[in-house]
Design an enzyme around this catalytic site. Structure first.
Site, PDB file in Angstrom:
ATOM      1  N   THR A   3     -12.257  -3.580 -33.922  1.00  0.00           N
ATOM      2  CA  THR A   3     -11.655  -3.810 -35.235  1.00  0.00           C
ATOM      3  C   THR A   3     -10.642  -4.945 -35.175  1.00  0.00           C
ATOM      4  O   THR A   3     -10.216  -5.372 -34.101  1.00  0.00           O
ATOM      5  CB  THR A   3     -10.945  -2.545 -35.733  1.00  0.00           C
ATOM      6  OG1 THR A   3      -9.795  -2.300 -34.904  1.00  0.00           O
ATOM      7  CG2 THR A   3     -11.869  -1.335 -35.702  1.00  0.00           C
ATOM      8  N   ARG A  43     -28.159 -11.250 -38.941  1.00  0.00           N
ATOM      9  CA  ARG A  43     -27.498 -11.704 -37.715  1.00  0.00           C
ATOM     10  C   ARG A  43     -27.175 -10.527 -36.802  1.00  0.00           C
ATOM     11  O   ARG A  43     -27.270 -10.625 -35.576  1.00  0.00           O
ATOM     12  CB  ARG A  43     -26.229 -12.487 -38.069  1.00  0.00           C
ATOM     13  CG  ARG A  43     -25.710 -13.369 -36.919  1.00  0.00           C
ATOM     14  CD  ARG A  43     -24.694 -12.673 -36.061  1.00  0.00           C
ATOM     15  NE  ARG A  43     -23.683 -12.069 -36.894  1.00  0.00           N
ATOM     16  CZ  ARG A  43     -23.165 -10.871 -36.640  1.00  0.00           C
ATOM     17  NH1 ARG A  43     -23.553 -10.171 -35.603  1.00  0.00           N
ATOM     18  NH2 ARG A  43     -22.245 -10.364 -37.458  1.00  0.00           N
ATOM     19  N   SER A  44     -26.811  -9.394 -37.380  1.00  0.00           N
ATOM     20  CA  SER A  44     -26.527  -8.205 -36.577  1.00  0.00           C
ATOM     21  C   SER A  44     -27.753  -7.785 -35.775  1.00  0.00           C
ATOM     22  O   SER A  44     -27.648  -7.431 -34.595  1.00  0.00           O
ATOM     23  CB  SER A  44     -26.077  -7.049 -37.470  1.00  0.00           C
ATOM     24  OG  SER A  44     -24.851  -7.328 -38.102  1.00  0.00           O
ATOM     25  N   THR A  58     -20.871   3.653 -29.515  1.00  0.00           N
ATOM     26  CA  THR A  58     -20.018   4.377 -30.461  1.00  0.00           C
ATOM     27  C   THR A  58     -20.540   5.793 -30.707  1.00  0.00           C
ATOM     28  O   THR A  58     -21.740   6.013 -30.831  1.00  0.00           O
ATOM     29  CB  THR A  58     -19.946   3.618 -31.793  1.00  0.00           C
ATOM     30  OG1 THR A  58     -19.361   2.340 -31.573  1.00  0.00           O
ATOM     31  CG2 THR A  58     -19.113   4.370 -32.817  1.00  0.00           C
ATOM     32  N   GLY A 117     -15.538 -15.052 -61.174  1.00  0.00           N
ATOM     33  CA  GLY A 117     -15.261 -14.167 -62.300  1.00  0.00           C
ATOM     34  C   GLY A 117     -16.193 -12.973 -62.320  1.00  0.00           C
ATOM     35  O   GLY A 117     -16.526 -12.396 -61.285  1.00  0.00           O
ATOM     36  N   GLU A 133     -17.658  -3.879 -33.282  1.00  0.00           N
ATOM     37  CA  GLU A 133     -17.421  -4.601 -32.027  1.00  0.00           C
ATOM     38  C   GLU A 133     -15.948  -4.954 -31.849  1.00  0.00           C
ATOM     39  O   GLU A 133     -15.594  -6.070 -31.446  1.00  0.00           O
ATOM     40  CB  GLU A 133     -18.326  -5.830 -31.927  1.00  0.00           C
ATOM     41  CG  GLU A 133     -19.803  -5.434 -31.885  1.00  0.00           C
ATOM     42  CD  GLU A 133     -20.722  -6.521 -31.379  1.00  0.00           C
ATOM     43  OE1 GLU A 133     -20.289  -7.310 -30.511  1.00  0.00           O
ATOM     44  OE2 GLU A 133     -21.880  -6.565 -31.840  1.00  0.00           O
ATOM     45  N   ASP A 178      -7.537  -4.834 -35.821  1.00  0.00           N
ATOM     46  CA  ASP A 178      -6.298  -4.403 -35.168  1.00  0.00           C
ATOM     47  C   ASP A 178      -6.473  -4.175 -33.676  1.00  0.00           C
ATOM     48  O   ASP A 178      -5.536  -4.407 -32.895  1.00  0.00           O
ATOM     49  CB  ASP A 178      -5.776  -3.124 -35.829  1.00  0.00           C
ATOM     50  CG  ASP A 178      -5.215  -3.388 -37.216  1.00  0.00           C
ATOM     51  OD1 ASP A 178      -4.913  -4.563 -37.514  1.00  0.00           O
ATOM     52  OD2 ASP A 178      -5.087  -2.433 -38.003  1.00  0.00           O
TER      53      ASP A 178
END
EC number: 1.3.8.6
Length: 438
Positions: A416, A138-139, A180, A390, A414, A418
């Site tokens: 974070t 997907r990326s 980036t 498990g 894209e 936060d």
């Protein structure tokens, strides 16, 4: 079946209740009428389908369903069988982009230039189906569509659109997006890449380094953002083979291993003036691309979540411990209920946002809200599913641990978790909290 020129034949619905006339006594007829009314009352009671709890299906158009189902078949038949070894061996197969081009799913919301021109919801459904297989796949599609094709369409000249978009749509060209940097992540305004104008030959000389760039090691076209001498940040289209341009691969990832990730190193790369995107002269251009990318992510991670839910559910039904299936355990049922709830709410929020996007009513903060929420919830769901399996949960043959590791990266790139909280916090309070001095 390609998405271009999709035609849908609407089928008339056949009534589900057929009444048979019989000759019976009046008493028997009265008794039968009573039974029929009781059966009708029972059959008309809404039923809950855990696979589609709030009936998302009925809110999609016929075209959207056809597009989704066609792409789902491709993803499950062509991609799912290869993802295990692709992830193990850290390999991205270039032909996947060509296949997607044949299907017409690259740049699908763009109208013209060989693109399908479908709804934003249809694009979201495509992202969901692809990430049900793997976030790395997907990326790759997300970079090609919102981050490469969108800026050319939105900010490029007509000559740039005609030159690049049809070939990108067909998958003949693979693109990447360079924003980036090693010292510039969540704060792109601090980028160090520079573009110096050469008036003698009407070109720009680019110097700098971009990192964590999806598709870069295999890219034919590089959309790179650089600061010009006037202080403005502009986008440039760099082509593979330009002198001074290299894209080394980043290896040893524990996340998105089936995606090609690398750097973009520019050492005096000379770029013709006509390769600058004329419609973007600030960070707003790159943010416009990211906003579209984040929208697809919000849909996509729910596909990964659905895979984890279905896998954990089936495992809990099949696995016998203490003489009963794990699914009989109250804790297991509670976890499944939590998963289902978050996925359902996320999907319907994405549907609403998609409709708003197509009406030009989607604010960037809406996208931040869903990117942040859905990525965080998806990561929680994958971790929970891993725990429910498990020891088997750490085996890549069950695929859940792969999704969990992938979503660690998706929750970061894209914007974070936060950073999106700060975007929303600024909208709520009117105060930006990104830096202490402003």
């Amino acid at each position: 079946m390609a998405l271009r020129g999709v035609s849908v034949q609407l089928l008339s619905r056949v009534p589900g209740l057929r009444v048979f006339r019989t000759w019976v006594s009046s008493a028997a007829q009265t008794e039968k009428v009573g039974r029929t009314q009781s059966q009708l009352a029972k059959s008309s009671r809404p039923e809950f389908d855990w696979r589609d709890p709030l009936v998302l299906e009925e809110q999609l158009t016929t075209d959207e369903i056809l597009i989704r189902d066609t792409f789902r078949t491709y993803c499950q038949e062509r991609l799912m069988p290869r993802i295990l070894l692709a992830n193990r061996n850290e390999v991205f197969h270039r032909e996947i982009i060509s296949q997607m081009g044949e299907l017409g799913v690259l740049g699908p919301t763009i109208k013209g230039y060989g693109c399908a021109g479908v709804s934003s919801v249809a694009y979201g459904l495509l992202a969901r189906e692809l990430e049900r297989v793997d976030s790395g796949y997907r990326s790759a599609m997300s970079v090609q569509s919102p981050l490469v094709m969108h800026p050319i369409y939105a900010y490029g000249s007509e000559e740039q659109r005609q030159k690049y978009l049809p070939r990108l749509a067909k998958g003949e060209l693979l693109g990447c997006f360079g924003l980036t940097e090693p010292n510039s992540g969540s704060d792109p305004s601090s980028m160090e890449t520079r573009a110096r104008y050469n008036s003698s030959n009407k070109s720009y000389t680019l110097n700098g380094t971009k990192t964590w760039i999806t598709n870069s090691p295999m890219a034919d076209l590089f959309v790179v953002w650089a600061r010009c001498e006037d202080g403005r940040i502009r986008g440039f289209l760099l082509e593979k083979g330009m002198r001074g341009l290299s894209a080394p691969r980043i290896q040893g990832k524990f996340s998105l291993r089936a995606s090609a990730t690398g750097m973009i190193i520019m050492d005096g790369v000379e770029v013709p003036e006509e390769n600058m995107l004329p419609g973007a002269s600030s960070l707003g251009g790159s943010f416009g691309c990211l906003n579209n990318g984040r929208y697809g992510i919000a849909w996509g991670v729910l596909g990964a979540s659905e895979f984890c839910l279905h896998t954990a559910r089936q495992y809990a039904l099949d696995r016998m411990q203490f003489g009963v299936p794990l699914a009989r355990n109250q804790l297991i049922q509670k976890k499944l209920a939590d998963m289902l709830t978050e996925i359902t709410l996320g999907l319907h929020a994405c549907l609403q946002l998609g409709r708003l996007k197509d009406q030009d009513k989607a604010a960037p903060e809406m996208v931040s809200l869903l990117k942040r929420n859905n990525c965080g919830k998806a990561l929680d769901i994958a971790r929970q599913a891993r725990d429910m399996l498990g020891g088997n949960g750490i085996s890549d043959e069950y695929h859940v641990i792969r999704h969990a590791m992938n979503l660690e990266a998706v929750n970061t790139y894209e914007g974070t978790h936060d950073i999106h909280a700060l975007i929303l916090g600024r909208a709520i309070t009117g105060i930006q909290a990104f830096t202490a001095s402003k």
